[in-house]
Scaffold this active site. Structure first.
Site, PDB file in Angstrom:
ATOM      1  N   ARG A 117       0.818  -1.232   0.000  1.00  0.00           N
ATOM      2  CA  ARG A 117       0.000   0.000   0.000  1.00  0.00           C
ATOM      3  C   ARG A 117       0.847   1.277   0.000  1.00  0.00           C
ATOM      4  O   ARG A 117       0.403   2.321   0.470  1.00  0.00           O
ATOM      5  CB  ARG A 117      -0.958   0.016   1.200  1.00  0.00           C
ATOM      6  N   LYS A 139       3.465  11.471 -11.271  1.00  0.00           N
ATOM      7  CA  LYS A 139       2.605  10.634 -12.127  1.00  0.00           C
ATOM      8  C   LYS A 139       3.343   9.319 -12.374  1.00  0.00           C
ATOM      9  O   LYS A 139       4.448   9.319 -12.924  1.00  0.00           O
ATOM     10  CB  LYS A 139       2.332  11.313 -13.466  1.00  0.00           C
ATOM     11  N   GLU A 181      10.599  18.050 -25.144  1.00  0.00           N
ATOM     12  CA  GLU A 181       9.923  18.454 -23.893  1.00  0.00           C
ATOM     13  C   GLU A 181      10.568  19.722 -23.336  1.00  0.00           C
ATOM     14  O   GLU A 181       9.882  20.593 -22.803  1.00  0.00           O
ATOM     15  CB  GLU A 181       9.992  17.335 -22.848  1.00  0.00           C
ATOM     16  N   LYS A 209       8.149  23.084 -13.788  1.00  0.00           N
ATOM     17  CA  LYS A 209       7.241  21.956 -13.558  1.00  0.00           C
ATOM     18  C   LYS A 209       6.892  21.852 -12.075  1.00  0.00           C
ATOM     19  O   LYS A 209       5.736  21.588 -11.711  1.00  0.00           O
ATOM     20  CB  LYS A 209       7.839  20.640 -14.076  1.00  0.00           C
ATOM     21  N   GLU A 219      -3.885  17.533 -11.397  1.00  0.00           N
ATOM     22  CA  GLU A 219      -4.355  17.991 -12.703  1.00  0.00           C
ATOM     23  C   GLU A 219      -5.839  18.326 -12.710  1.00  0.00           C
ATOM     24  O   GLU A 219      -6.594  17.851 -13.558  1.00  0.00           O
ATOM     25  CB  GLU A 219      -4.006  16.965 -13.802  1.00  0.00           C
ATOM     26  N   ARG A 223      -2.254  22.122 -14.191  1.00  0.00           N
ATOM     27  CA  ARG A 223      -1.246  21.142 -14.609  1.00  0.00           C
ATOM     28  C   ARG A 223      -1.394  20.757 -16.083  1.00  0.00           C
ATOM     29  O   ARG A 223      -0.435  20.320 -16.720  1.00  0.00           O
ATOM     30  CB  ARG A 223      -1.314  19.897 -13.713  1.00  0.00           C
ATOM     31  N   ASN A 227       0.859  19.825 -20.856  1.00  0.00           N
ATOM     32  CA  ASN A 227       0.561  19.102 -22.098  1.00  0.00           C
ATOM     33  C   ASN A 227       0.634  20.025 -23.311  1.00  0.00           C
ATOM     34  O   ASN A 227       0.104  19.693 -24.381  1.00  0.00           O
ATOM     35  CB  ASN A 227      -0.834  18.459 -22.017  1.00  0.00           C
ATOM     36  N   HIS A 230       1.003  18.737 -26.900  1.00  0.00           N
ATOM     37  CA  HIS A 230       0.775  17.290 -26.851  1.00  0.00           C
ATOM     38  C   HIS A 230      -0.482  16.823 -27.591  1.00  0.00           C
ATOM     39  O   HIS A 230      -0.630  15.626 -27.823  1.00  0.00           O
ATOM     40  CB  HIS A 230       0.706  16.811 -25.391  1.00  0.00           C
ATOM     41  N   HIS A 234       0.241  13.485 -29.416  1.00  0.00           N
ATOM     42  CA  HIS A 234      -0.410  12.212 -29.105  1.00  0.00           C
ATOM     43  C   HIS A 234      -1.088  11.630 -30.347  1.00  0.00           C
ATOM     44  O   HIS A 234      -1.096  10.418 -30.551  1.00  0.00           O
ATOM     45  CB  HIS A 234      -1.419  12.380 -27.964  1.00  0.00           C
ATOM     46  N   HIS A 246       8.661  10.596 -28.813  1.00  0.00           N
ATOM     47  CA  HIS A 246       7.678  11.455 -28.151  1.00  0.00           C
ATOM     48  C   HIS A 246       8.043  12.945 -28.248  1.00  0.00           C
ATOM     49  O   HIS A 246       7.237  13.773 -28.687  1.00  0.00           O
ATOM     50  CB  HIS A 246       7.537  11.028 -26.686  1.00  0.00           C
TER      51      HIS A 246
END
Ligand code: GLY
Length: 341
Positions: A117, A139, A181, A209, A219, A223, A227, A230, A234, A246
């Site tokens: 946990r 994340k 990025e 960031k 988010e 946040r 992106n 992106h 994507h 990417h």
């Protein structure tokens, strides 16, 4: 040799009792032992064979090597790792140390989030993409056959080490991907990143960031600006078939977002030119691959973006900086695609 404090940068991600420091600089991996959590007795080092960097946590450590490449980000690998940790007797008082790029920090961070946990983890990010993005902000997650990062958790690390020496051995495509990025951060605040050397620029990206994550960890709003670039990126990645990493796809996406924003009167042509300049300054593409000639296909893929809860959301620049925008007319989306061909 360990860098002196004047050569290294320490950026705090301020999240109350879950705050942590990100160490950026040449040789900072030598600090690993000093950032281990209090009371940790053993370290489970999770890495990939291709990473090529070893670490010394200063604790009794066991190394677990996962498959190379994106295949490692799977639920079966999570189960395999959790079982191996259990068989080796790791407990909540121990620590996981992720050593590698975004694949490793995402996977090991998720294992840390769910094993017993939740146990503490420290990331040693060895790629530019991980240093300026994946390893920062908590994340974590793995992929499903149905899509990338569909299973995950917000689980903040105890510390992050971004040793810029590790970038010297990165394959050039991998470095370019991180630069895509990095290019994004040139447009998120008014800060002039062009004036900074590489380590300062990485630290500045981490600081930008960190500030965004501190303001909106899960988010709920702000946040989403991370992106930037992106939506198209994507779509390019989901379309597949095109040999773009990417960050390379993000670079094209940044120029596209600028072309969209200009057509909506949000920014002027000089700002679009600045996007093209920054992207080409990193030697990255500002144009779509020629094979991607089907606008209908791309527009359909925009609708499958994870941000597309209330219709397609673009992150678009303005005097206030980038912000989420819905309801961009299809004609604008198509005209902007024509501008990046
Ligand atoms: N990579 C985007 C974020 O961390 O929110």
């Amino acid at each position: 040799m360990a860098p002196s404090d004047s050569q290294a940068h320490v950026v705090t991600v301020a999240l109350a009792d879950r705050s942590y420091d990100v160490h950026v600089g040449a040789g900072v991996r030598s600090r690993l032992g000093s950032v281990m959590p209090d009371g940790a007795r053993r370290a489970a080092v999770i890495t990939q064979a291709g990473v090529g960097w070893t670490v010394d946590s200063g604790l009794d450590q066991t190394v677990f090597t996962v498959a190379d490449g994106e295949e490692a980000k799977s639920l079966s690998e999570v189960e395999r790792l959790c079982r191996a940790l259990s068989q080796a007797g790791f407990t909540r008082s121990d620590v996981i140390v992720a050593v590698g790029g975004g694949v490793v920090t995402d996977l090991a961070g998720f294992v840390a989030a769910v094993y017993h946990r939740g146990i503490r983890y420290v990331s040693v990010a060895t790629t530019l993409l991980a240093q300026v993005d994946a390893a920062i902000g908590g994340k974590t997650g793995v992929n499903l056959p149905e899509g990338k990062n569909l299973v995950g958790a917000f689980w903040q690390p105890h510390a992050v080490i971004c040793d810029t020496e590790t970038l010297s051995t990165l394959p050039s495509r991998e470095l370019r991907s991180g630069q895509g990025e990095l290019a994004k951060y040139h447009f998120l605040t008014g800060e002039d990143l062009d004036a900074l050397d590489t380590d300062e620029r990485i630290a500045a990206a981490v600081r930008i960031k960190a500030d965004v994550v501190a303001a909106d960890e899960r988010e709920g709003g702000r946040r989403a600006i991370l992106n930037y670039g992106h939506t198209l990126a994507h779509a390019i990645e989901t379309a597949g078939r095109y040999d773009l990493r990417h960050g390379e796809a993000v670079a094209v996406g940044l120029v596209y977002a600028a072309e969209v924003a200009m057509r909506l009167g949000r920014i002027d042509s000089e700002r679009v030119a600045a996007h093209r300049r920054v992207v080409s300054g990193y030697g990255l593409p500002g144009r779509l691959p020629t094979e991607l000639d089907d606008d209908d296909d791309l527009l359909a893929l925009f609708g499958r973006d994870k941000k597309a809860v209330d219709g397609v959301t673009f992150i678009l620049d303005s005097d206030r900086g980038p912000e989420p925008v819905v309801g961009v007319p299809e004609t604008v989306q198509r005209e902007a695609l024509a501008a990046i061909r």
